[in-house]
Scaffold this motif. Structure first.
Motif, PDB file in Angstrom:
ATOM      1  N   ARG A  24       0.946  -0.971  -0.033  1.00 40.34           N
ATOM      2  CA  ARG A  24      -0.045   0.014   0.051  1.00 40.34           C
ATOM      3  C   ARG A  24       1.063   1.369  -0.092  1.00 40.34           C
ATOM      4  O   ARG A  24       1.565   1.504   1.068  1.00 40.34           O
ATOM      5  CB  ARG A  24      -0.846  -0.025   1.063  1.00 40.34           C
ATOM      6  N   ILE A  25       0.590   2.102  -1.193  1.00 41.16           N
ATOM      7  CA  ILE A  25       1.552   3.204  -1.351  1.00 41.16           C
ATOM      8  C   ILE A  25       0.760   4.571  -1.372  1.00 41.16           C
ATOM      9  O   ILE A  25      -0.115   4.520  -2.162  1.00 41.16           O
ATOM     10  CB  ILE A  25       2.600   3.075  -2.632  1.00 41.16           C
ATOM     11  N   TYR A  33       5.576  12.613  -8.014  1.00 46.03           N
ATOM     12  CA  TYR A  33       4.794  11.392  -7.839  1.00 46.03           C
ATOM     13  C   TYR A  33       4.033  10.762  -9.075  1.00 46.03           C
ATOM     14  O   TYR A  33       3.583   9.650  -8.762  1.00 46.03           O
ATOM     15  CB  TYR A  33       3.871  11.303  -6.630  1.00 46.03           C
ATOM     16  N   LEU A  36       4.454   7.136 -10.960  1.00 48.08           N
ATOM     17  CA  LEU A  36       3.863   6.010 -10.119  1.00 48.08           C
ATOM     18  C   LEU A  36       2.518   5.798 -10.730  1.00 48.08           C
ATOM     19  O   LEU A  36       2.092   4.819 -10.985  1.00 48.08           O
ATOM     20  CB  LEU A  36       3.722   6.262  -8.564  1.00 48.08           C
ATOM     21  N   TYR A  37       1.727   7.012 -10.755  1.00 46.12           N
ATOM     22  CA  TYR A  37       0.345   6.648 -11.461  1.00 46.12           C
ATOM     23  C   TYR A  37       0.371   6.162 -12.896  1.00 46.12           C
ATOM     24  O   TYR A  37      -0.459   5.845 -13.455  1.00 46.12           O
ATOM     25  CB  TYR A  37      -0.529   7.839 -11.008  1.00 46.12           C
ATOM     26  N   ARG A  40       0.698   2.929 -13.272  1.00 43.04           N
ATOM     27  CA  ARG A  40      -0.506   2.103 -13.179  1.00 43.04           C
ATOM     28  C   ARG A  40      -1.325   2.399 -14.303  1.00 43.04           C
ATOM     29  O   ARG A  40      -1.623   1.102 -14.899  1.00 43.04           O
ATOM     30  CB  ARG A  40      -1.028   2.658 -11.913  1.00 43.04           C
ATOM     31  N   TYR A  45       1.645  -2.277 -13.298  1.00 39.61           N
ATOM     32  CA  TYR A  45       1.502  -2.610 -12.149  1.00 39.61           C
ATOM     33  C   TYR A  45       0.405  -3.726 -12.156  1.00 39.61           C
ATOM     34  O   TYR A  45      -0.165  -4.347 -11.223  1.00 39.61           O
ATOM     35  CB  TYR A  45       1.014  -1.800 -10.977  1.00 39.61           C
ATOM     36  N   LEU A  52      -2.077   2.068  -4.879  1.00 34.03           N
ATOM     37  CA  LEU A  52      -1.887   3.358  -4.753  1.00 34.03           C
ATOM     38  C   LEU A  52      -2.977   4.204  -4.043  1.00 34.03           C
ATOM     39  O   LEU A  52      -4.118   3.752  -4.687  1.00 34.03           O
ATOM     40  CB  LEU A  52      -1.393   3.989  -6.030  1.00 34.03           C
ATOM     41  N   ASP A  54      -4.463   7.926  -2.757  1.00 35.72           N
ATOM     42  CA  ASP A  54      -4.413   9.337  -2.796  1.00 35.72           C
ATOM     43  C   ASP A  54      -4.675   9.981  -1.297  1.00 35.72           C
ATOM     44  O   ASP A  54      -5.395   9.482  -0.875  1.00 35.72           O
ATOM     45  CB  ASP A  54      -5.306  10.105  -3.826  1.00 35.72           C
ATOM     46  N   LEU A 219       7.361  -2.354  -7.709  1.00 34.10           N
ATOM     47  CA  LEU A 219       6.985  -0.822  -7.491  1.00 34.10           C
ATOM     48  C   LEU A 219       8.224  -0.195  -8.216  1.00 34.10           C
ATOM     49  O   LEU A 219       7.703   1.070  -8.972  1.00 34.10           O
ATOM     50  CB  LEU A 219       6.899  -0.369  -6.155  1.00 34.10           C
ATOM     51  N   ARG A 223       7.858   2.028 -11.894  1.00 36.49           N
ATOM     52  CA  ARG A 223       8.178   3.655 -11.850  1.00 36.49           C
ATOM     53  C   ARG A 223       9.126   3.920 -12.905  1.00 36.49           C
ATOM     54  O   ARG A 223       9.225   4.903 -13.482  1.00 36.49           O
ATOM     55  CB  ARG A 223       8.627   3.992 -10.172  1.00 36.49           C
TER      56      ARG A 223
END
Length: 319
Positions: A24-25, A33, A36-37, A40, A45, A52, A54, A219, A223
């Motif tokens: 869980r990030i 950041y 990272l999304y 996804r 991922y 992830l 928010d 992860l 990224r």
């Protein structure tokens, strides 16, 4: 300090039931950041035990980490030091970005420099990063925190308080910066004046590393693969990231101009300390945070930096 884009509050997504051993990030809407999304969004991922979440601010992420609601997060280095000073269970596994002009101090039109802040009211979020940027600006101009009046303000209140002249200056960033400058504010200090000192990183807990190292590796791999995609296809990547950020792709690309995102190879050098700049910057920040009573004990960078995941990451991730 970091909530980004449009100045809209961002609320934590509904968590639902998270499968056991899911990594869980947490992250807030700061451009550093967003890869990272993007990872996804690009499916990097998919079928990985990574989730992830928010958060409206780094402060809320720190609370969530302390409460074990998340296993890791994108955080500014001062927030990491705040955590590390009280609990020795956190590792920096990637350097996401160096702020280079994205964080600023804006003054009312008549305020032309930092020295003119003597005795003035300065709005700032109650975070270590806001206090750090202000402390560095004052220090570089021969002033001290007690020389000014600190007004605690949430990011959503920065613009209105500034327009209503409830404050004489504000420590801010992102759209608030752009809009207030357009309306006549004076930029009197920014993070490019303290290069390498405002750093955003990806952290995970020791427990998460021990419990699910493959997920942590996925992860990191995803990224840097996303970062490579962004560098090759900035417009396409910006369109994908702008959906979540709720801004135009051009606005998002402009925000990336205010930071530097180190490559996988640069990360390997920084986290292994072959390049000592990161460790030196952290030590400098530790000194300043102790001096300004933001933390009450020294933190050893060597205990924080963990290069095993960037070292193991495929060189293809950044291509």
């Amino acid at each position: 300090m970091k909530v980004f884009l449009l100045g809209l509050p961002v609320f934590l997504v509904s968590c639902g039931v998270v499968p056991q051993h899911t990594l869980r990030i947490g992250a807030n809407l700061w451009p550093g950041y967003e890869t990272l999304y993007l990872a996804r969004e690009l499916g990097y991922y998919k079928d990985k035990p990574i989730r992830l979440f928010d958060y409206p601010s780094g402060t809320e992420q720190v609370k969530a980490y302390r409460n074990r609601e998340i296993d890791g997060a994108g955080l500014s280095i001062d927030q990491v030091l705040d955590l590390a000073a009280t609990q020795a269970n956190i590792k920096i596994i990637a350097v996401m970005d160096f702020s280079s002009g994205g964080d600023v101090i804006l003054g009312q039109p008549e305020i032309k420099n930092v020295k003119a802040l003597m005795g003035r009211r300065i709005g700032v979020e109650s975070t270590a990063l806001g206090a750090f940027l202000l402390a560095r600006a004052l220090e570089k101009n021969g002033l001290h925190p007690q020389d000014v009046q600190i007004v605690s303000l949430e990011l959503a209140d920065h613009e209105q308080a500034f327009r209503n002249r409830e404050i004489d200056a504000v420590v801010t960033f992102g759209p608030a910066r752009s809009r207030l400058l357009e309306e006549g504010a004076t930029q009197i200090f920014d993070s490019s004046m303290i290069p390498g000192e405002i750093i955003d990183v990806l952290v995970v807990s020791d427990d998460a590393i021990a419990r699910n190292p493959k997920a942590v590796q996925a992860l990191v791999d995803g990224r840097f693969k996303a970062l490579g995609y962004f560098e090759r296809n900035p417009l396409l990547a910006a369109k994908l990231m702008a959906k979540r950020a709720q801004v135009r792709p051009a606005q998002l690309l402009d925000s990336f101009q205010k930071l530097k995102q180190p490559s996988l190879q640069e990360n390997q050098a920084l986290l292994s300390q072959k390049n000592a700049n990161l460790a030196l910057s952290i030590n400098k920040l530790v000194d300043l945070m102790i001096k300004n009573r933001l933390i009450d004990k020294r933190v050893d960078p060597s205990a924080l930096l963990d290069d095993q995941f960037v070292r193991a990451s495929s060189s293809q991730a950044s291509q």
